[in-house]
Design a protein around this motif. Structure first.
Motif, PDB file in Angstrom:
ATOM      1  N   GLY A  68      50.415  -1.828 -26.822  1.00 12.69           N
ATOM      2  CA  GLY A  68      51.241  -0.990 -25.962  1.00 12.69           C
ATOM      3  C   GLY A  68      52.652  -0.854 -26.502  1.00 12.69           C
ATOM      4  N   SER A  69      53.473  -1.897 -26.273  1.00 11.31           N
ATOM      5  CA  SER A  69      54.897  -1.799 -26.625  1.00 11.31           C
ATOM      6  C   SER A  69      55.106  -1.554 -28.114  1.00 11.31           C
ATOM      7  CB  SER A  69      55.639  -3.045 -26.146  1.00 11.31           C
ATOM      8  OG  SER A  69      54.956  -4.212 -26.512  1.00 11.31           O
TER       9      SER A  69
ATOM     10  N   LYS B 236      49.937   2.454 -20.411  1.00 10.32           N
ATOM     11  CA  LYS B 236      50.340   2.194 -19.026  1.00 10.32           C
ATOM     12  C   LYS B 236      51.853   2.339 -18.873  1.00 10.32           C
ATOM     13  CE  LYS B 236      50.738  -2.787 -19.688  1.00 10.32           C
ATOM     14  NZ  LYS B 236      49.830  -3.895 -19.935  1.00 10.32           N
TER      15      LYS B 236
ATOM     16  N   ARG C 270      58.283  -1.376 -21.921  1.00 10.34           N
ATOM     17  CA  ARG C 270      57.890  -0.754 -20.650  1.00 10.34           C
ATOM     18  C   ARG C 270      58.928  -0.987 -19.570  1.00 10.34           C
ATOM     19  NH1 ARG C 270      52.995  -2.432 -22.603  1.00 10.34           N
ATOM     20  NH2 ARG C 270      53.279  -4.536 -21.833  1.00 10.34           N
TER      21      ARG C 270
ATOM     22  N   MET D   7      47.122  -8.143 -28.808  1.00  4.05           N
ATOM     23  CA  MET D   7      48.081  -7.184 -28.292  1.00  4.05           C
ATOM     24  C   MET D   7      49.235  -7.124 -29.312  1.00  4.05           C
ATOM     25  SD  MET D   7      47.724  -8.022 -24.225  1.00  4.05           S
ATOM     26  CE  MET D   7      49.091  -9.128 -24.056  1.00  4.05           C
ATOM     27  N   THR D   8      50.345  -6.501 -28.924  1.00  4.87           N
ATOM     28  CA  THR D   8      51.442  -6.343 -29.878  1.00  4.87           C
ATOM     29  C   THR D   8      51.859  -7.680 -30.497  1.00  4.87           C
ATOM     30  OG1 THR D   8      52.260  -4.405 -28.687  1.00  4.87           O
ATOM     31  CG2 THR D   8      53.824  -5.524 -30.153  1.00  4.87           C
TER      32      THR D   8
ATOM     33  N   ASN E 214      45.966   0.486 -17.314  1.00 13.29           N
ATOM     34  CA  ASN E 214      45.744  -0.613 -16.372  1.00 13.29           C
ATOM     35  C   ASN E 214      45.671  -0.169 -14.925  1.00 13.29           C
ATOM     36  OD1 ASN E 214      47.070  -1.675 -18.814  1.00 13.29           O
ATOM     37  ND2 ASN E 214      46.810  -3.633 -17.738  1.00 13.29           N
TER      38      ASN E 214
ATOM     39  N   ARG F 204      44.564  -4.026 -28.664  1.00 12.30           N
ATOM     40  CA  ARG F 204      45.148  -3.204 -27.584  1.00 12.30           C
ATOM     41  C   ARG F 204      46.666  -3.298 -27.684  1.00 12.30           C
ATOM     42  NH1 ARG F 204      41.895  -7.146 -24.968  1.00 12.30           N
ATOM     43  NH2 ARG F 204      43.896  -7.926 -24.250  1.00 12.30           N
TER      44      ARG F 204
HETATM   45  C1  LIG Z   1      49.694  -4.177 -21.294  1.00 13.75           C
HETATM   46  C2  LIG Z   1      48.434  -4.659 -21.927  1.00 13.75           C
HETATM   47  C3  LIG Z   1      48.257  -4.617 -23.323  1.00 13.75           C
HETATM   48  C4  LIG Z   1      49.340  -4.196 -24.298  1.00 13.75           C
HETATM   49  O1  LIG Z   1      50.370  -5.129 -24.307  1.00 13.75           O
HETATM   50  P1  LIG Z   1      51.567  -5.018 -25.391  1.00 13.75           P
HETATM   51  O2  LIG Z   1      52.119  -6.383 -25.407  1.00 13.75           O
HETATM   52  O3  LIG Z   1      52.502  -3.998 -24.864  1.00 13.75           O
HETATM   53  O4  LIG Z   1      50.950  -4.613 -26.671  1.00 13.75           O
HETATM   54  C5  LIG Z   1      47.034  -5.013 -23.828  1.00 13.75           C
HETATM   55  N1  LIG Z   1      46.028  -5.404 -23.023  1.00 13.75           N
HETATM   56  C6  LIG Z   1      46.170  -5.457 -21.687  1.00 13.75           C
HETATM   57  C7  LIG Z   1      45.029  -5.908 -20.866  1.00 13.75           C
HETATM   58  C8  LIG Z   1      47.374  -5.092 -21.109  1.00 13.75           C
HETATM   59  O5  LIG Z   1      47.493  -5.184 -19.785  1.00 13.75           O
END
Ligand SMILES: *Cc1c(COP(=O)(O)O)cnc(C)c1O
Length: 242
Positions: free
Chosen positions: A229-230, A36, A236, A211-212, A57, A227
């Protein structure tokens, strides 16, 4: 190595280490790259590093990004897999049904029914997870744990959906033990749905958790899909978010 290639290696190393500490095989946890706010070139770079599953997202942004990635030089098989991990408003169910492979954020039967009705015949069933809210108030997305079994059983009946598991976004917690405690509540919901049994649970195998910042605790609690992202793409900037 590129920054992104290096980041993916670091994330994979963290996942492997977490599996080892939890006494789980490394292949039992998969990685969803959350792209995202990042553009098609960033997705392409991560895909070139071997990653195939991407989480988005913002639905409109994602659909445009999918088309932009397809316009780049072909990537080796298998094809990219797109997971919707953001809230799904009623007016967006058709886009999700037509463009995504997975939807992690089903928390109402009405949304699931629309996704099933709108899933095109030429595509395989949409893979779905029930989103559970284990620690928030009524304003947070996700079904309360005590309603999750009933929702899962109803969703499992829908013809064009395949119920795959449970997803949650627990609030940040101060340390590993506190994170584990929250994540174990999600795992308990996953186990309760399996224990209740019923039709449509043949492929129920996914705990989308971590997540991260908390993937180690999620793996400790039984996550099968983190999941991130960063940790892969870097920080971001929400100015670009659609
Ligand atoms: C943005 C997001 C992530 C990833 O988050 P990070 O902290 O960047 O790893 C995972 N799951 C959902 C639902 C998100 O919205």
């Amino acid at each position: 190595m590129t920054t992104i290639g290096n980041n993916i290696q670091l994330v994979r190393a963290r996942m492997a280490q977490a599996c080892e500490r939890a006494g789980r095989p490394p292949a039992s946890v998969a990685l969803l790259a959350v792209s995202k706010t990042f553009g098609p070139e960033a997705v392409y770079a991560v895909a070139q590093a071997g990653q195939r599953a991407f989480g988005e997202n913002y639905i409109q942004e994602a659909v445009e990004k999918m088309a932009a990635v397809r316009a780049l030089p072909p990537l080796p098989a298998p094809a990219l897999e797109w997971h919707c991990i953001g809230p799904i408003q009623s007016n967006k169910t058709r886009l999700v049904a037509e463009h995504f492979d997975w939807a992690h954020t089903v928390d109402r039967l009405k949304t699931a029914q629309r996704l099933s009705d709108q899933r095109p015949e030429h595509l395989p069933p949409l893979m779905v997870c029930i989103q559970v809210n284990v620690d928030g108030g009524a304003t947070k997305s996700g079904v309360p744990p005590e309603e999750a079994v009933a929702l899962a059983r109803a969703v499992a009946q829908l013809p064009r959906l395949q119920l795959r598991g449970v997803m949650s976004i627990p609030d940040p917690a101060p340390d590993f033990e506190a994170q584990c405690a929250l994540h174990r509540r999600v795992r308990a919901v996953f186990d309760a749905i399996l224990a209740a049994g019923g039709a449509g649970l043949e492929a129920f195998d996914t705990l989308s958790l971590g997540m991260t910042a908390d993937l180690e605790a999620a793996v400790q609690a039984g996550s099968t899909l983190v999941r991130v992202g960063s940790g892969i793409f870097g920080a971001r900037s929400y100015a670009q978010a659609g």
